[in-house]
Scaffold this motif. Structure first.
Motif, PDB file in Angstrom:
ATOM      1  N   VAL A   1     -18.977-108.853 -53.880  1.00 56.00           N
ATOM      2  CA  VAL A   1     -20.011-109.920 -53.676  1.00 56.00           C
ATOM      3  C   VAL A   1     -19.631-110.864 -55.083  1.00 56.00           C
ATOM      4  CG1 VAL A   1     -21.418-109.069 -51.947  1.00 56.00           C
ATOM      5  CG2 VAL A   1     -21.960-109.034 -54.436  1.00 56.00           C
ATOM      6  N   TYR A   2     -19.612-112.256 -54.666  1.00 52.91           N
ATOM      7  CA  TYR A   2     -19.541-113.192 -55.770  1.00 52.91           C
ATOM      8  C   TYR A   2     -20.235-114.354 -55.566  1.00 52.91           C
ATOM      9  CZ  TYR A   2     -14.930-110.936 -57.191  1.00 52.91           C
ATOM     10  OH  TYR A   2     -13.977-110.248 -57.632  1.00 52.91           O
ATOM     11  N   PRO A   3     -21.773-114.033 -55.432  1.00 50.21           N
ATOM     12  CA  PRO A   3     -22.437-115.408 -55.588  1.00 50.21           C
ATOM     13  C   PRO A   3     -22.269-116.276 -56.728  1.00 50.21           C
ATOM     14  CG  PRO A   3     -23.966-113.452 -56.098  1.00 50.21           C
ATOM     15  CD  PRO A   3     -22.579-113.147 -55.850  1.00 50.21           C
ATOM     16  N   SER A   4     -22.086-117.799 -56.390  1.00 48.75           N
ATOM     17  CA  SER A   4     -21.441-118.695 -57.176  1.00 48.75           C
ATOM     18  C   SER A   4     -21.932-120.171 -57.186  1.00 48.75           C
ATOM     19  CB  SER A   4     -20.037-118.776 -57.061  1.00 48.75           C
ATOM     20  OG  SER A   4     -19.289-117.552 -57.220  1.00 48.75           O
ATOM     21  N   ALA A   5     -21.733-120.650 -58.355  1.00 48.88           N
ATOM     22  CA  ALA A   5     -22.171-122.136 -58.116  1.00 48.88           C
ATOM     23  C   ALA A   5     -20.678-122.753 -59.157  1.00 48.88           C
ATOM     24  CB  ALA A   5     -23.205-122.403 -59.017  1.00 48.88           C
ATOM     25  N   PHE A   6     -19.612-122.775 -58.257  1.00 45.88           N
ATOM     26  CA  PHE A   6     -18.333-123.269 -59.175  1.00 45.88           C
ATOM     27  C   PHE A   6     -18.601-125.061 -59.278  1.00 45.88           C
ATOM     28  CE2 PHE A   6     -14.143-120.952 -59.464  1.00 45.88           C
ATOM     29  CZ  PHE A   6     -14.668-119.732 -59.618  1.00 45.88           C
ATOM     30  N   THR A   7     -17.766-125.616 -60.158  1.00 51.20           N
ATOM     31  CA  THR A   7     -17.702-126.866 -60.425  1.00 51.20           C
ATOM     32  C   THR A   7     -16.923-127.340 -59.257  1.00 51.20           C
ATOM     33  OG1 THR A   7     -16.039-126.959 -61.748  1.00 51.20           O
ATOM     34  CG2 THR A   7     -18.132-126.733 -62.796  1.00 51.20           C
ATOM     35  N   VAL A   8     -16.795-128.603 -58.951  1.00 51.98           N
ATOM     36  CA  VAL A   8     -16.043-129.241 -58.140  1.00 51.98           C
ATOM     37  C   VAL A   8     -14.360-129.214 -58.367  1.00 51.98           C
ATOM     38  CG1 VAL A   8     -15.618-131.281 -56.753  1.00 51.98           C
ATOM     39  CG2 VAL A   8     -17.998-130.704 -57.113  1.00 51.98           C
ATOM     40  N   PRO A   9     -14.375-129.629 -59.598  1.00 55.21           N
ATOM     41  CA  PRO A   9     -12.905-129.509 -59.789  1.00 55.21           C
ATOM     42  C   PRO A   9     -12.337-127.926 -59.892  1.00 55.21           C
ATOM     43  CG  PRO A   9     -13.846-130.362 -61.846  1.00 55.21           C
ATOM     44  CD  PRO A   9     -14.946-130.063 -60.606  1.00 55.21           C
ATOM     45  N   THR A  10     -12.893-127.205 -60.211  1.00 54.35           N
ATOM     46  CA  THR A  10     -12.494-125.641 -60.332  1.00 54.35           C
ATOM     47  C   THR A  10     -12.593-125.032 -59.081  1.00 54.35           C
ATOM     48  OG1 THR A  10     -14.575-124.820 -61.135  1.00 54.35           O
ATOM     49  CG2 THR A  10     -12.803-125.358 -62.769  1.00 54.35           C
ATOM     50  N   GLY A  11     -13.446-125.548 -58.393  1.00 51.57           N
ATOM     51  CA  GLY A  11     -13.605-125.069 -57.003  1.00 51.57           C
ATOM     52  C   GLY A  11     -12.555-125.400 -55.988  1.00 51.57           C
ATOM     53  N   LYS A  12     -12.151-126.575 -56.145  1.00 56.42           N
ATOM     54  CA  LYS A  12     -10.875-127.336 -55.305  1.00 56.42           C
ATOM     55  C   LYS A  12      -9.628-126.572 -55.743  1.00 56.42           C
ATOM     56  CE  LYS A  12     -12.349-131.966 -54.680  1.00 56.42           C
ATOM     57  NZ  LYS A  12     -12.049-133.568 -54.881  1.00 56.42           N
ATOM     58  N   ALA A  13      -9.518-126.248 -57.034  1.00 54.99           N
ATOM     59  CA  ALA A  13      -8.221-125.844 -57.429  1.00 54.99           C
ATOM     60  C   ALA A  13      -8.270-124.253 -57.407  1.00 54.99           C
ATOM     61  CB  ALA A  13      -7.936-126.223 -58.892  1.00 54.99           C
TER      62      ALA A  13
ATOM     63  N   LYS B   1     -20.347 -99.811 -49.108  1.00 55.03           N
ATOM     64  CA  LYS B   1     -20.444 -99.702 -50.499  1.00 55.03           C
ATOM     65  C   LYS B   1     -20.033-100.943 -51.051  1.00 55.03           C
ATOM     66  CE  LYS B   1     -19.612 -95.758 -52.767  1.00 55.03           C
ATOM     67  NZ  LYS B   1     -20.849 -95.088 -52.804  1.00 55.03           N
ATOM     68  N   LEU B   2     -21.088-101.662 -51.791  1.00 58.64           N
ATOM     69  CA  LEU B   2     -20.973-103.204 -52.234  1.00 58.64           C
ATOM     70  C   LEU B   2     -21.073-103.120 -53.929  1.00 58.64           C
ATOM     71  CD1 LEU B   2     -22.781-105.878 -50.572  1.00 58.64           C
ATOM     72  CD2 LEU B   2     -23.442-105.583 -52.828  1.00 58.64           C
ATOM     73  N   GLY B   3     -20.180-103.981 -54.269  1.00 59.66           N
ATOM     74  CA  GLY B   3     -19.707-104.088 -55.613  1.00 59.66           C
ATOM     75  C   GLY B   3     -20.246-105.530 -56.009  1.00 59.66           C
ATOM     76  N   MET B   4     -21.084-105.740 -57.148  1.00 55.46           N
ATOM     77  CA  MET B   4     -21.907-106.856 -57.512  1.00 55.46           C
ATOM     78  C   MET B   4     -21.077-107.742 -58.585  1.00 55.46           C
ATOM     79  SD  MET B   4     -25.871-106.292 -56.742  1.00 55.46           S
ATOM     80  CE  MET B   4     -26.145-105.192 -57.523  1.00 55.46           C
ATOM     81  N   MET B   5     -20.767-108.882 -58.467  1.00 53.95           N
ATOM     82  CA  MET B   5     -20.213-109.676 -59.437  1.00 53.95           C
ATOM     83  C   MET B   5     -20.823-111.008 -59.229  1.00 53.95           C
ATOM     84  SD  MET B   5     -16.385-108.312 -59.092  1.00 53.95           S
ATOM     85  CE  MET B   5     -16.723-107.905 -57.671  1.00 53.95           C
ATOM     86  N   ILE B   6     -20.556-111.816 -60.124  1.00 52.61           N
ATOM     87  CA  ILE B   6     -21.259-113.299 -60.201  1.00 52.61           C
ATOM     88  C   ILE B   6     -20.292-114.254 -60.687  1.00 52.61           C
ATOM     89  CG2 ILE B   6     -23.116-114.548 -61.240  1.00 52.61           C
ATOM     90  CD1 ILE B   6     -25.006-112.230 -61.643  1.00 52.61           C
ATOM     91  N   CYS B   7     -20.188-115.021 -60.020  1.00 49.04           N
ATOM     92  CA  CYS B   7     -19.489-116.645 -60.447  1.00 49.04           C
ATOM     93  C   CYS B   7     -18.186-116.404 -61.238  1.00 49.04           C
ATOM     94  CB  CYS B   7     -20.627-117.561 -60.971  1.00 49.04           C
ATOM     95  SG  CYS B   7     -19.918-119.252 -60.853  1.00 49.04           S
ATOM     96  N   PHE B   8     -18.292-116.595 -62.566  1.00 55.11           N
ATOM     97  CA  PHE B   8     -16.943-116.668 -63.553  1.00 55.11           C
ATOM     98  C   PHE B   8     -16.444-115.256 -63.507  1.00 55.11           C
ATOM     99  CE2 PHE B   8     -15.561-117.427 -67.871  1.00 55.11           C
ATOM    100  CZ  PHE B   8     -14.751-118.564 -67.475  1.00 55.11           C
ATOM    101  N   ASP B   9     -17.173-114.220 -63.183  1.00 51.68           N
ATOM    102  CA  ASP B   9     -16.486-112.968 -62.988  1.00 51.68           C
ATOM    103  C   ASP B   9     -15.408-112.788 -62.233  1.00 51.68           C
ATOM    104  OD1 ASP B   9     -18.711-111.600 -64.613  1.00 51.68           O
ATOM    105  OD2 ASP B   9     -19.690-111.206 -62.966  1.00 51.68           O
TER     106      ASP B   9
END
Lengths: 225, 225
Positions: free
Chosen positions: A117-129, A90-98
């Motif tokens: 699931v959280y398919p995403s395109a995080f920025t580099v600084p927020t990704g690292k942190a 059973k799979l719950g869908m969300m996206i990135c900033f969610d």
């Protein structure tokens, strides 16, 4: 969506390979001015069986880093989509900033999600942190698998996304992850190759982690989400 | 509590040193059968100005690890205590297992908390797997400092606590942390010395992180907590 060569192509591929595809798209919103940031589930027969429209839009202003106003061009969704039955659970869908809002995954968990699931395109600084820590946190607090496909490298000219696609188990352990951007300035358009993560999900681990650490919520004190 | 040599001693020390003390105690519950797991704030004049009674009790059963049923001996609290004014900012009080429930910190955040505290005695397996990740997640999602004092080593004969007291900034970075237990079997009673972490908290960092990444909640879709 019914005329998009991209979506039609994926539906064809899903059917040909007998494999479901979960993919993020932009589609026109009513009124023609904005788009929807939508996540669709294409089943193993090539049929689109579910769609989720991103609830939380990404409006950030990071000094010395990216300024992004998703709400300028994207229409926010209006609903959480209850978990869907899939071959992996059973799979719950969300996206990135969610990801920054525990409420949405808590709702999906209450409704029975075993995989988030959280398919995403995080920025580099927020990704690292934040990226891996928040994803592992969601897996742990919801005692669910987390799958987060993530765009990696430079795209659309000036945007650079962090990457680090990841699969996390319900006890919070990283089961697989892909490359991530360490230095945004060093990234060039088209400089990354696609990567594939192949992971077996054992749903017994979900039940096991929920049995080990029962999370009895105090909805007499705070609202049920 | 008014006759406890431990608490009276701390009140005296707080007054003598002109320093607040935030400390967890067990105190008798009404009826005499159980105790309350309480966190008290003693101000710099030695007065107890706030008390929080743990909301979420820790009942776990980890195969090959600890079995603990806090509800056998502890009475659960009935309220979230709104953030209190302290010399280090508006502070929200939680205890240990509360960490697994995002709701309580979200409530405190909404009520203005800039600092979240989670004094704890995590087990070694859950400490290794979950402790730092969940604490960093709470700091990031609430854009608040997190301070978590943690019991470390063997105590009361058979219990071993993970340790790793920690201070985390509102961007999720670990500012300081203390020793942690890697091998529970190697721990002997009294085998650890107390450790002190001294950290300056700059509340401007809270405002800065909230400004960088505004978290506009969708309380039209899920309840406000």
């Amino acid at each position: 969506m019914t005329s998009s060569p991209f979506v039609l192509g994926l539906q064809h591929e899903a059917q040909t390979a007998s494999l479901p595809i979960n993919v993020g798209i932009h589609e026109p919103a009513e009124g023609g001015k904005k788009v929807k940031n939508t996540l669709i589930w294409i089943n193993e027969h090539g049929t689109i069986t579910s769609r989720y429209q991103k609830l939380h839009l990404f409006d950030v202003d990071i000094p010395g880093g990216p300024v992004l106003k998703e709400s300028n061009s994207v229409e926010a969704g209006k609903d959480i989509v209850p978990p869907i039955d899939t071959p992996i659970g059973k799979l719950g869908m969300m996206i990135c900033f969610d990801l920054r809002f525990p409420e949405i995954s808590l709702r999906l968990r209450r409704q029975g999600a075993q995989v988030l699931v959280y398919p995403s395109a995080f920025t580099v600084p927020t990704g690292k942190a934040h990226w891996e820590t928040l994803l592992r946190g969601r897996a742990i607090e919801n005692q669910a698998f987390v799958i987060a496909a993530a765009q990696c490298g430079r795209h659309n000219g000036k945007r650079v996304s962090y990457g680090a696609s990841i699969v996390i188990g319900p006890w919070g352990e990283v089961m697989a992850s892909s490359d991530r951007v360490e230095d945004a300035d060093a990234e060039r358009e088209g400089g990354r190759e696609p990567q594939l993560l192949i992971v077996d999900l054992d749903l017994d681990l979900v039940e096991e982690s929920r049995k080990k650490v029962p999370l009895l919520r105090r909805t007499d004190v705070y609202p049920e989400i």
